[in-house]
Design a protein around this motif. Sequence first.
Motif, PDB file in Angstrom:
ATOM      1  N   ILE A 137       0.841  -1.183   0.000  1.00  0.00           N
ATOM      2  CA  ILE A 137       0.000   0.000   0.000  1.00  0.00           C
ATOM      3  C   ILE A 137       0.884   1.244   0.000  1.00  0.00           C
ATOM      4  CG2 ILE A 137      -0.209   0.053   2.527  1.00  0.00           C
ATOM      5  CD1 ILE A 137      -3.091   1.110   2.115  1.00  0.00           C
ATOM      6  N   GLY A 138       0.465   2.257  -0.745  1.00  0.00           N
ATOM      7  CA  GLY A 138       1.240   3.482  -0.865  1.00  0.00           C
ATOM      8  C   GLY A 138       0.671   4.598  -0.026  1.00  0.00           C
ATOM      9  N   ALA A 139       1.305   5.758  -0.105  1.00  0.00           N
ATOM     10  CA  ALA A 139       0.875   6.922   0.668  1.00  0.00           C
ATOM     11  C   ALA A 139      -0.440   7.455   0.130  1.00  0.00           C
ATOM     12  CB  ALA A 139       1.955   7.998   0.622  1.00  0.00           C
ATOM     13  N   ARG A 140      -1.173   8.146   0.959  1.00  0.00           N
ATOM     14  CA  ARG A 140      -2.497   8.660   0.643  1.00  0.00           C
ATOM     15  C   ARG A 140      -2.428   9.700  -0.473  1.00  0.00           C
ATOM     16  NH1 ARG A 140      -6.465  11.695   5.031  1.00  0.00           N
ATOM     17  NH2 ARG A 140      -8.105  12.309   3.540  1.00  0.00           N
ATOM     18  N   VAL A 141      -3.409   9.655  -1.393  1.00  0.00           N
ATOM     19  CA  VAL A 141      -3.551  10.645  -2.463  1.00  0.00           C
ATOM     20  C   VAL A 141      -4.353  11.819  -1.910  1.00  0.00           C
ATOM     21  CG1 VAL A 141      -4.358  11.056  -4.811  1.00  0.00           C
ATOM     22  CG2 VAL A 141      -3.524   8.791  -4.161  1.00  0.00           C
ATOM     23  N   THR A 142      -3.887  13.012  -2.170  1.00  0.00           N
ATOM     24  CA  THR A 142      -4.481  14.201  -1.534  1.00  0.00           C
ATOM     25  C   THR A 142      -5.421  15.000  -2.433  1.00  0.00           C
ATOM     26  OG1 THR A 142      -2.546  15.500  -2.169  1.00  0.00           O
ATOM     27  CG2 THR A 142      -2.507  14.439   0.006  1.00  0.00           C
ATOM     28  N   SER A 143      -5.468  14.748  -3.730  1.00  0.00           N
ATOM     29  CA  SER A 143      -6.339  15.522  -4.625  1.00  0.00           C
ATOM     30  C   SER A 143      -6.600  14.726  -5.893  1.00  0.00           C
ATOM     31  CB  SER A 143      -5.706  16.874  -4.974  1.00  0.00           C
ATOM     32  OG  SER A 143      -4.549  16.683  -5.743  1.00  0.00           O
ATOM     33  N   ARG A 144      -7.621  15.183  -6.629  1.00  0.00           N
ATOM     34  CA  ARG A 144      -7.891  14.555  -7.927  1.00  0.00           C
ATOM     35  C   ARG A 144      -6.755  14.821  -8.898  1.00  0.00           C
ATOM     36  NH1 ARG A 144     -13.680  15.812 -10.336  1.00  0.00           N
ATOM     37  NH2 ARG A 144     -13.094  14.016 -11.647  1.00  0.00           N
ATOM     38  N   GLY A 145      -6.131  15.959  -8.748  1.00  0.00           N
ATOM     39  CA  GLY A 145      -4.991  16.244  -9.608  1.00  0.00           C
ATOM     40  C   GLY A 145      -3.853  15.270  -9.375  1.00  0.00           C
ATOM     41  N   GLN A 146      -3.579  14.972  -8.114  1.00  0.00           N
ATOM     42  CA  GLN A 146      -2.521  14.015  -7.810  1.00  0.00           C
ATOM     43  C   GLN A 146      -2.903  12.610  -8.258  1.00  0.00           C
ATOM     44  OE1 GLN A 146      -1.446  12.788  -3.631  1.00  0.00           O
ATOM     45  NE2 GLN A 146       0.282  14.171  -4.050  1.00  0.00           N
ATOM     46  N   LEU A 147      -4.176  12.283  -8.134  1.00  0.00           N
ATOM     47  CA  LEU A 147      -4.643  10.981  -8.620  1.00  0.00           C
ATOM     48  C   LEU A 147      -4.456  10.866 -10.128  1.00  0.00           C
ATOM     49  CD1 LEU A 147      -6.061   8.345  -7.765  1.00  0.00           C
ATOM     50  CD2 LEU A 147      -8.238   9.491  -8.224  1.00  0.00           C
ATOM     51  N   ALA A 148      -4.743  11.954 -10.827  1.00  0.00           N
ATOM     52  CA  ALA A 148      -4.534  11.943 -12.274  1.00  0.00           C
ATOM     53  C   ALA A 148      -3.055  11.857 -12.614  1.00  0.00           C
ATOM     54  CB  ALA A 148      -5.148  13.199 -12.895  1.00  0.00           C
ATOM     55  N   THR A 149      -2.216  12.499 -11.800  1.00  0.00           N
ATOM     56  CA  THR A 149      -0.769  12.437 -12.051  1.00  0.00           C
ATOM     57  C   THR A 149      -0.262  11.016 -11.881  1.00  0.00           C
ATOM     58  OG1 THR A 149      -0.511  14.715 -11.326  1.00  0.00           O
ATOM     59  CG2 THR A 149       1.463  13.351 -11.361  1.00  0.00           C
ATOM     60  N   LEU A 150      -0.705  10.331 -10.848  1.00  0.00           N
ATOM     61  CA  LEU A 150      -0.312   8.941 -10.663  1.00  0.00           C
ATOM     62  C   LEU A 150      -0.800   8.065 -11.810  1.00  0.00           C
ATOM     63  CD1 LEU A 150      -1.002   8.467  -6.854  1.00  0.00           C
ATOM     64  CD2 LEU A 150       1.225   8.548  -7.975  1.00  0.00           C
ATOM     65  N   THR A 151      -1.890   8.472 -12.400  1.00  0.00           N
ATOM     66  CA  THR A 151      -2.437   7.693 -13.503  1.00  0.00           C
ATOM     67  C   THR A 151      -1.721   7.974 -14.817  1.00  0.00           C
ATOM     68  OG1 THR A 151      -4.603   7.734 -12.444  1.00  0.00           O
ATOM     69  CG2 THR A 151      -4.558   7.191 -14.772  1.00  0.00           C
ATOM     70  N   ASP A 152      -1.324   9.221 -15.008  1.00  0.00           N
ATOM     71  CA  ASP A 152      -0.811   9.629 -16.313  1.00  0.00           C
ATOM     72  C   ASP A 152       0.708   9.746 -16.396  1.00  0.00           C
ATOM     73  OD1 ASP A 152      -3.468   9.807 -16.977  1.00  0.00           O
ATOM     74  OD2 ASP A 152      -3.595  11.960 -16.605  1.00  0.00           O
ATOM     75  N   ASP A 153       1.382  10.057 -15.295  1.00  0.00           N
ATOM     76  CA  ASP A 153       2.813  10.380 -15.355  1.00  0.00           C
ATOM     77  C   ASP A 153       3.636   9.281 -14.687  1.00  0.00           C
ATOM     78  OD1 ASP A 153       5.237  11.554 -15.586  1.00  0.00           O
ATOM     79  OD2 ASP A 153       4.828  13.229 -14.227  1.00  0.00           O
ATOM     80  N   PRO A 154       4.367   8.476 -15.442  1.00  0.00           N
ATOM     81  CA  PRO A 154       5.165   7.402 -14.838  1.00  0.00           C
ATOM     82  C   PRO A 154       6.265   7.932 -13.927  1.00  0.00           C
ATOM     83  CG  PRO A 154       4.894   7.061 -17.194  1.00  0.00           C
ATOM     84  CD  PRO A 154       4.409   8.435 -16.904  1.00  0.00           C
ATOM     85  N   ALA A 155       6.893   9.052 -14.281  1.00  0.00           N
ATOM     86  CA  ALA A 155       8.000   9.570 -13.472  1.00  0.00           C
ATOM     87  C   ALA A 155       7.532   9.935 -12.075  1.00  0.00           C
ATOM     88  CB  ALA A 155       8.623  10.779 -14.168  1.00  0.00           C
ATOM     89  N   THR A 156       6.388  10.579 -11.971  1.00  0.00           N
ATOM     90  CA  THR A 156       5.873  10.945 -10.659  1.00  0.00           C
ATOM     91  C   THR A 156       5.450   9.713  -9.873  1.00  0.00           C
ATOM     92  OG1 THR A 156       5.081  13.037 -11.574  1.00  0.00           O
ATOM     93  CG2 THR A 156       4.151  12.346  -9.476  1.00  0.00           C
TER      94      THR A 156
END
Length: 890
Positions: A137-156
């Motif tokens: 399990i990973g750290a908590r996602v704090t926003s929809r923007g961060q959720l989208a970043t985890l979905t779209d950006d491999p580097a992040t």
Amino acid sequence: MREKGPGRRRRGPRWAAMLAALALFAVAVPGVCAASASASAPASAGGVLVEPVTHHGSSTRTPRSSASSSTDKSNNLPSITPDNTAARPGGSPNPVTIDLDEVSPPTPGGSTMLSVSGQLITTVGEPLAHLSMSLWIGARVTSRGQLATLTDDPATARTRSYRQVVLANGDGTQPLAAPPTQGAAPVPFRIATDRAALDLPPSLGVYPIQLRITGSVGGRAVAPIGAAYTFLVWAPNPQQPRTPIAAVLPIADQPRLRSDGRLTDNALADEVKPGGRLSRLLTAAAPPVTLAVDPTLVQALTIMAQPGGYDYATPGGPVHAQANADAALFLSDIVRFAEHGGMVFALPYGDADLTALVHARKLDTMKYAVKTGEVVLAQLLGRAPLQKGTIAYPADGSADATTVDVLRQLEVGTVILDDQLLPPATKITYTPSATVSLATSAGPIQALAADRRLTRIATAYTGLPDGPDFGTALARLRAELGMITAERPEQRFQVLALPRDWDPPSDWARSVLDTLTSGYSTSVGLDAGAGGQGRPADRPGRLVYPAEAQARELPANYLTAVEDVLDEVQALSPVLCPPRRGPRCQLQLINPMKNALVTAASAAWRGDRRVDGVSLSQQVDGEASAIRNGIQVVASRSVNLTSKRGLVPITLENNTQYEVTVVLAFSSTNRSRLRSPARQTLRLPPGQKAQVEIGMEAEGAGTFPLEIRKLNLDGQALSKEPPNRVLVRSTVYGAIATAITIGAIGVLLLAVIIRLARRLRARLRGAEDDLGRPAGPHEAMTGPTAPLYPVNQVNQVNQVDPVAPAGPLTPAGPLTPAGPLTPAASVSTRHSGDDEREAATSTTTTPVVRTAVRRYDDQDRDTLRHGLDSQEDTGDSAATAPFRRRRSGP
């Protein structure tokens, strides 16, 4: 020979260097191979397991995928694209692919376990052994923007860290007894952990989850050989606010109805049968889901369900099909949905491209599409069409401010738009409410911003090999819903507007709609967005219409061509359906053609599919042209008029299958010289002809063109072709020529009359001269001393009394000569002869003249007699002797 020696000595060292290099390479290669082998062995760094897999596939892969998901050497979550597929930077595929079927999070008052189930598939032929699975399990996602970043950006995603959780068996790993084999059936699995082991805070949150598989491949050392990624929504508080979400599910299809009542194809039979696309959508819908129904689809299914069957077009010609029971059942299901409290509203008829119509200034077509859609749906549901407060859902949710203004003028109360067109007023860290009020010229209108990202995630699962798997796609949707609620602990109304052409796999649509009701969200009707649930300050009352949205619209020139055909159909309406035939004729003949043309302006024909819209408009154009061309006017090229008035024969032919009412309009380029009736209305049954005679009146000789046009009862031309032309030739003198002729004849008659009058006057003057004085030779003999007649008597002769009666002339008695003739006697004799001539002449003069002469004779006879008597007494001279002798006699 001495020159070659040094050359040989110089080449010697080169051969020695080459041999030394070869020897060094032979020694180095085994070292390199050994180093490679050691690098491929499992290793640990600081107690963290490092996976050798470099290909970052997604756990959303299906069993037929050529690549699967894994972590990189830093154990970070790889990228997940918007449709839950992973980025693949390269490398060989993982030996094991993990497909997730379900992620069941713990729920308040329910399950205390986090359970993940799925299937394992191998892509290698080598045997797999010692397989085990672990949960991270990973750290908590704090926003929809961060959720989208985890979905779209491999580097992040790689920068995040994960911790391993203890499983339900009390261990960190779970062995897999039956490893998958190539070509065999997938191996199911289930892994679970207690919520206490998750060690999560007592508040709503979204967390990334990683599954790892380790083992050996072909007897090689144990290593991580597969991975999958998903999300967990942790909602421990049952009393927390829930986000209200209204789902709009379109029940629509591309236009398939032609103007002749046939369908363009028989694809709808597959769409509505059990398991078909439309059948799956309607089966998944239940209140409070809102249905957006396509009126064109309703009409097509009604035709398919009619007892006599229906026809559809094929390249080989029309084909007749029996009545479709699935179509009838589908329509009854829509009615049943509404009867059970489900909200149903109509899409624009034919799903017309509303914004494109406004930009092309085709507002009548837009109005027809909006109003007709409501009428068709009302007929299906057995209710009166809504006049106010209707809902409009433009294609793709795209509309600019002008289009919204026109919709408000059409009494639309709510419009569903893409949320990208209604950005927040300021940069905020939460998702604003979907409700916003827009100002228009006709008053405010409620706009609902449909969440584009939510729609994209809800429709990500397609069931295709290269798409996400069922469980991961559903977990991604739950994570998005949970993130909306977690961003701000208050109710903010949201809208999930699904696309028109959504084709979800089996049970996916139902799963999406059921997911809307959870511990952090609740499904509501579309009308729940009204009345203050939103935060109007979050979204300003203005629209942002991007250029790419306008570029997708149907072009204006295409819509203008469709509108031209529509105008021709409108002109046929009074011809086929005069007022006496009523609206039934409109429904049967005109409306099908108008409807087909509106569907030719459908948003479904955007881009490369415009040719299908052109085909629909051409079919209507051909039908309308056949009707216009079937109404013919037959007339001679030229007609001769031999009198001022005449008849021109004209034949009107009706070669159509409909009764027609036509107005023939007549006009001449010189109406001052050729007059005719302006119009004549004719009614003809189908397949009949009628001959009419048009009365003409020519004002002069010449050739005059007569034009004959075909009009409808409203005065509109039925054809753009040149009118029929008849040359009317007239041989009749015109009014001017007649007047000149009469004038000339009058002048001639006047000249004759004047000439005759002059002759008569000359004769009368000659007669007066003979009566008033003797001829010239005798005047010298009588002398000038005394006039022949007294002056007063001569004047009396010139006076004409038309009242006094004229008695008969009494000639003097014969004169008896007393002796030999003297000159005076000769004069007297001559005068007597003149009297006789005067008497003879008096018989040929007018009565007035005779009266004057007679009066002279009657009056002066006594006067002369009295004078003679006086002269005898006084002894007159011999000059008066003749008078005395005239009085003598018997």
